[in-house]
Write a protein that holds these residues in place. Sequence first.
Motif, PDB file in Angstrom:
ATOM      1  N   MET A   1     -47.509  28.533-112.595  1.00 41.28           N
ATOM      2  CA  MET A   1     -48.850  29.075-112.377  1.00 41.28           C
ATOM      3  C   MET A   1     -49.242  28.913-110.920  1.00 41.28           C
ATOM      4  SD  MET A   1     -52.475  28.104-114.227  1.00 41.28           S
ATOM      5  CE  MET A   1     -52.776  26.587-113.328  1.00 41.28           C
TER       6      MET A   1
ATOM      7  N   LEU B   1     -47.183  36.754-105.768  1.00 41.52           N
ATOM      8  CA  LEU B   1     -46.322  37.799-106.341  1.00 41.52           C
ATOM      9  C   LEU B   1     -44.965  37.811-105.647  1.00 41.52           C
ATOM     10  CD1 LEU B   1     -48.885  40.731-106.755  1.00 41.52           C
ATOM     11  CD2 LEU B   1     -48.173  39.024-108.434  1.00 41.52           C
TER      12      LEU B   1
ATOM     13  N   ARG C   1     -43.410  35.340-104.579  1.00 39.97           N
ATOM     14  CA  ARG C   1     -42.644  34.213-105.112  1.00 39.97           C
ATOM     15  C   ARG C   1     -42.391  34.343-106.613  1.00 39.97           C
ATOM     16  NH1 ARG C   1     -45.241  32.854-100.667  1.00 39.97           N
ATOM     17  NH2 ARG C   1     -44.393  31.236 -99.290  1.00 39.97           N
ATOM     18  N   LYS C   2     -42.763  35.482-107.171  1.00 37.85           N
ATOM     19  CA  LYS C   2     -42.526  35.795-108.593  1.00 37.85           C
ATOM     20  C   LYS C   2     -43.207  34.802-109.525  1.00 37.85           C
ATOM     21  CE  LYS C   2     -38.173  38.141-107.555  1.00 37.85           C
ATOM     22  NZ  LYS C   2     -36.728  38.269-107.857  1.00 37.85           N
ATOM     23  N   VAL C   3     -44.422  34.397-109.122  1.00 37.83           N
ATOM     24  CA  VAL C   3     -45.218  33.533-109.988  1.00 37.83           C
ATOM     25  C   VAL C   3     -45.657  34.332-111.217  1.00 37.83           C
ATOM     26  CG1 VAL C   3     -47.340  32.170-110.132  1.00 37.83           C
ATOM     27  CG2 VAL C   3     -45.985  32.145-108.036  1.00 37.83           C
ATOM     28  N   LYS C   4     -45.429  33.796-112.389  1.00 37.48           N
ATOM     29  CA  LYS C   4     -45.666  34.556-113.626  1.00 37.48           C
ATOM     30  C   LYS C   4     -47.122  34.531-114.068  1.00 37.48           C
ATOM     31  CE  LYS C   4     -40.963  33.950-115.372  1.00 37.48           C
ATOM     32  NZ  LYS C   4     -40.118  33.439-116.489  1.00 37.48           N
ATOM     33  N   ARG C   5     -47.826  33.449-113.782  1.00 36.94           N
ATOM     34  CA  ARG C   5     -49.229  33.335-114.186  1.00 36.94           C
ATOM     35  C   ARG C   5     -50.078  33.076-112.946  1.00 36.94           C
ATOM     36  NH1 ARG C   5     -46.172  30.733-117.983  1.00 36.94           N
ATOM     37  NH2 ARG C   5     -46.378  31.466-120.134  1.00 36.94           N
TER      38      ARG C   5
END
Length: 322
Positions: free
Chosen positions: A1, A304, A306-310
């Motif tokens: 997160m 985004l 860093r491909k953060v999912k939440r």
Amino acid sequence: MGVAFSGGGTRAATATLGQLRALSELRLLPKARYLSCVSGGSWTCVPFTYLSSVSDADFLGQSLMPDQVTKAALRNLGAKRSHMRTIANSRVLGAAIKKLGGALLLDDETYAQIIGHVFLRPYGLNDDRMLFTWDRKTRDTIIAANMDVDPQNPLDPKRFYTVARPRPFLIAGGTVLREHNPRDQDKRIFFEMTPLYVGAPNLHKQAGEFDQDIGGGFIETFAFDSTRAQRAGRRAAICEMKARKNRFTLADVIATSGAAPAERMPIKGFPEFNYWLPNNPGHAIHYDFGDGGILENTGVMPLLRRKVKRVVLFVNSDTPFR
């Protein structure tokens, strides 16, 4: 997160403080891996990240229920070193305009000195002799590497601010304006600042002065604003840091991230740094820098990337989010 705090001047700094307080009280903040901030959001997130001499409780302040929010309650709320009092007493814009408009001996540290004095000095974080990094381990790694290069001039471990408490990894957004034409929208490049590294992640071919490239990777934070560099292996360079003003400080971070007037007032006093490329070290080129919100005011893009999912996003400007 990841949690993102938008820009928006002292309004954003104030809202960010309340949001950090709520996330802390709800025990959600320890679950976050990243803390991304822009402009006024950085004026709260940076000192919060590096707190050591002030407790989190004093810095964040006390929550009130809506029916308890009165002028009298607000006047008496918080410790002397709470960030709420810091923001309320800031008067940043007036002080900046007075100093930038009236001083004759302006340099690229003037705005950083103003912002640092307001938002960092209350917490002992505004010493311009100090470098900064993530933790003691990374500090010791930096010192050891520099001992190998210049054993006669070792870096002093006492000259580093480090993150003393459990915190999400900090990312502050700025903008490379490029000298001589800061208002040209095609001449702006997003610039990330973290405790470990700074730079523009994407390579912008022939986008800089004298058709030089900009970006394409990151430079360790302690080495940014140095005057020149030469390659020393595939992933390293040797750089020169002769002058005290060439030290990149926490004040430089919040001044760069929150330098909204720099776009409209292309005069001396706002952040300027020497910038050499990690993939092609050499003589640095001097560039103007400005507010991260010039290009991306939410702070969401670094997450985004860093491909953060939440992502928890707080939009604290007075511009509606669309």
